[in-house]
Scaffold this motif. Structure first.
Motif, PDB file in Angstrom:
ATOM      1  N   UNK A   1       3.842 -21.794 -13.668  1.00 19.09           N
ATOM      2  CA  UNK A   1       3.743 -22.516 -14.930  1.00 19.09           C
ATOM      3  C   UNK A   1       3.284 -21.627 -16.081  1.00 19.09           C
ATOM      4  N   UNK A   2       2.232 -20.848 -15.850  1.00 15.96           N
ATOM      5  CA  UNK A   2       1.625 -20.094 -16.938  1.00 15.96           C
ATOM      6  C   UNK A   2       2.183 -18.692 -17.121  1.00 15.96           C
ATOM      7  N   UNK A   3       2.860 -18.172 -16.125  1.00 14.62           N
ATOM      8  CA  UNK A   3       3.494 -16.870 -16.270  1.00 14.62           C
ATOM      9  C   UNK A   3       2.589 -15.680 -16.075  1.00 14.62           C
ATOM     10  N   UNK A   4       1.307 -15.921 -15.834  1.00 14.88           N
ATOM     11  CA  UNK A   4       0.370 -14.812 -15.623  1.00 14.88           C
ATOM     12  C   UNK A   4       0.606 -14.190 -14.237  1.00 14.88           C
ATOM     13  N   UNK A   5       0.478 -12.862 -14.162  1.00 16.99           N
ATOM     14  CA  UNK A   5       0.613 -12.170 -12.896  1.00 16.99           C
ATOM     15  C   UNK A   5      -0.702 -12.314 -12.135  1.00 16.99           C
ATOM     16  N   UNK A   6      -0.630 -12.860 -10.909  1.00 17.88           N
ATOM     17  CA  UNK A   6      -1.824 -13.050 -10.094  1.00 17.88           C
ATOM     18  C   UNK A   6      -1.653 -12.336  -8.762  1.00 17.88           C
ATOM     19  N   UNK A   7      -2.785 -11.967  -8.160  1.00 20.41           N
ATOM     20  CA  UNK A   7      -2.754 -11.245  -6.889  1.00 20.41           C
ATOM     21  C   UNK A   7      -2.937 -12.216  -5.731  1.00 20.41           C
ATOM     22  N   UNK A   8      -2.110 -12.065  -4.722  1.00 20.82           N
ATOM     23  CA  UNK A   8      -2.217 -12.845  -3.497  1.00 20.82           C
ATOM     24  C   UNK A   8      -2.378 -11.861  -2.352  1.00 20.82           C
ATOM     25  N   UNK A   9      -3.244 -12.166  -1.406  1.00 24.62           N
ATOM     26  CA  UNK A   9      -3.439 -11.249  -0.288  1.00 24.62           C
ATOM     27  C   UNK A   9      -3.395 -12.019   1.021  1.00 24.62           C
ATOM     28  N   UNK A  10      -3.030 -11.293   2.074  1.00 22.93           N
ATOM     29  CA  UNK A  10      -2.971 -11.867   3.410  1.00 22.93           C
ATOM     30  C   UNK A  10      -3.366 -10.795   4.401  1.00 22.93           C
ATOM     31  N   UNK A  11      -4.054 -11.188   5.463  1.00 18.79           N
ATOM     32  CA  UNK A  11      -4.487 -10.241   6.482  1.00 18.79           C
ATOM     33  C   UNK A  11      -3.571 -10.346   7.700  1.00 18.79           C
ATOM     34  N   UNK A  12      -3.183  -9.198   8.212  1.00 17.39           N
ATOM     35  CA  UNK A  12      -2.337  -9.118   9.391  1.00 17.39           C
ATOM     36  C   UNK A  12      -3.050  -8.325  10.476  1.00 17.39           C
ATOM     37  N   UNK A  13      -2.940  -8.781  11.723  1.00 19.17           N
ATOM     38  CA  UNK A  13      -3.461  -8.026  12.862  1.00 19.17           C
ATOM     39  C   UNK A  13      -2.338  -7.119  13.344  1.00 19.17           C
ATOM     40  N   UNK A  14      -2.616  -5.811  13.414  1.00 18.09           N
ATOM     41  CA  UNK A  14      -1.588  -4.842  13.778  1.00 18.09           C
ATOM     42  C   UNK A  14      -2.040  -4.016  14.974  1.00 18.09           C
ATOM     43  N   UNK A  15      -1.088  -3.637  15.816  1.00 21.44           N
ATOM     44  CA  UNK A  15      -1.377  -2.850  17.019  1.00 21.44           C
ATOM     45  C   UNK A  15      -1.589  -1.389  16.655  1.00 21.44           C
ATOM     46  N   UNK A  16      -2.674  -0.819  17.183  1.00 17.65           N
ATOM     47  CA  UNK A  16      -3.032   0.585  16.951  1.00 17.65           C
ATOM     48  C   UNK A  16      -3.382   1.181  18.315  1.00 17.65           C
ATOM     49  N   UNK A  17      -2.403   1.763  18.975  1.00 21.59           N
ATOM     50  CA  UNK A  17      -2.546   2.211  20.368  1.00 21.59           C
ATOM     51  C   UNK A  17      -3.683   3.200  20.575  1.00 21.59           C
ATOM     52  N   UNK A  18      -3.849   4.190  19.678  1.00 26.58           N
ATOM     53  CA  UNK A  18      -4.850   5.240  19.873  1.00 26.58           C
ATOM     54  C   UNK A  18      -6.173   4.966  19.162  1.00 26.58           C
ATOM     55  N   UNK A  19      -6.343   3.813  18.561  1.00 25.13           N
ATOM     56  CA  UNK A  19      -7.530   3.517  17.747  1.00 25.13           C
ATOM     57  C   UNK A  19      -7.747   4.617  16.704  1.00 25.13           C
ATOM     58  N   UNK A  20      -6.672   5.027  16.039  1.00 22.62           N
ATOM     59  CA  UNK A  20      -6.711   6.175  15.134  1.00 22.62           C
ATOM     60  C   UNK A  20      -7.018   5.797  13.691  1.00 22.62           C
ATOM     61  N   UNK A  21      -6.894   4.541  13.317  1.00 19.91           N
ATOM     62  CA  UNK A  21      -7.025   4.152  11.914  1.00 19.91           C
ATOM     63  C   UNK A  21      -8.376   3.508  11.662  1.00 19.91           C
ATOM     64  N   UNK A  22      -8.988   3.874  10.537  1.00 17.02           N
ATOM     65  CA  UNK A  22     -10.328   3.421  10.187  1.00 17.02           C
ATOM     66  C   UNK A  22     -10.286   2.599   8.894  1.00 17.02           C
ATOM     67  N   UNK A  23     -11.301   1.775   8.639  1.00 23.90           N
ATOM     68  CA  UNK A  23     -11.331   0.977   7.409  1.00 23.90           C
ATOM     69  C   UNK A  23     -11.240   1.843   6.157  1.00 23.90           C
ATOM     70  N   UNK A  24     -10.500   1.362   5.175  1.00 25.63           N
ATOM     71  CA  UNK A  24     -10.326   2.079   3.915  1.00 25.63           C
ATOM     72  C   UNK A  24      -9.025   2.855   3.839  1.00 25.63           C
ATOM     73  N   UNK A  25      -8.354   3.073   4.959  1.00 32.65           N
ATOM     74  CA  UNK A  25      -7.102   3.827   4.947  1.00 32.65           C
ATOM     75  C   UNK A  25      -5.941   2.912   4.566  1.00 32.65           C
ATOM     76  N   UNK A  26      -4.994   3.462   3.824  1.00 30.19           N
ATOM     77  CA  UNK A  26      -3.791   2.719   3.451  1.00 30.19           C
ATOM     78  C   UNK A  26      -2.713   3.060   4.479  1.00 30.19           C
ATOM     79  N   UNK A  27      -2.145   2.034   5.106  1.00 28.48           N
ATOM     80  CA  UNK A  27      -1.186   2.239   6.184  1.00 28.48           C
ATOM     81  C   UNK A  27       0.063   1.391   5.956  1.00 28.48           C
ATOM     82  N   UNK A  28       1.134   1.761   6.676  1.00 28.23           N
ATOM     83  CA  UNK A  28       2.346   0.948   6.693  1.00 28.23           C
ATOM     84  C   UNK A  28       2.419   0.245   8.036  1.00 28.23           C
ATOM     85  N   UNK A  29       2.760  -1.053   8.026  1.00 26.01           N
ATOM     86  CA  UNK A  29       2.896  -1.800   9.266  1.00 26.01           C
ATOM     87  C   UNK A  29       4.310  -2.340   9.374  1.00 26.01           C
TER      88      UNK A  29
END
Length: 93
Positions: A31-59
């Motif tokens: 209705x208002x045309x303002x750009x708003x941010x929407x976020x969603x959390x996904x659980x992703x498989x990480x076989x080697x436990x290699x990724x830590x909080x704060x890292x930007x990743x592709x899933x």
């Protein structure tokens, strides 16, 4: 059918072989045309436990691995901030 690929930030790595990735998208308010941010959390498989909080990743979408986990981490885009290390400033000269 091609698999969806999303980019997000790892927010948790507390579970074994799983990371929680927060994916943010920007949408225009209908209705208002303002750009708003929407976020969603996904659980992703990480076989080697290699990724830590704060890292930007592709899933990537995959077949269901558990009740919540239907994504897997492809690769790291940006490394997170490292842990703080205290310097030894003692004067032993």
């Amino acid at each position: 059918m091609p698999k969806r690929i999303l980019t997000g930030t790892v927010v948790s790595d507390k579970t074994d072989k799983t990371v929680v990735v927060n994916v943010e998208r920007k949408v225009k308010h209908p209705l208002y045309g303002k750009i708003i941010r929407r976020s969603k959390k996904y659980h992703a498989h990480d076989e080697e436990n290699a990724y830590k909080p704060g890292e930007v990743v592709r899933i990537e979408e995959t077949k269901p691995m558990s009740k919540l986990k239907t994504w897997r981490v492809i690769d790291r885009i940006v490394a997170g901030k490292g842990e703080a290390v205290e310097a030894d400033l003692s004067e032993n000269a």
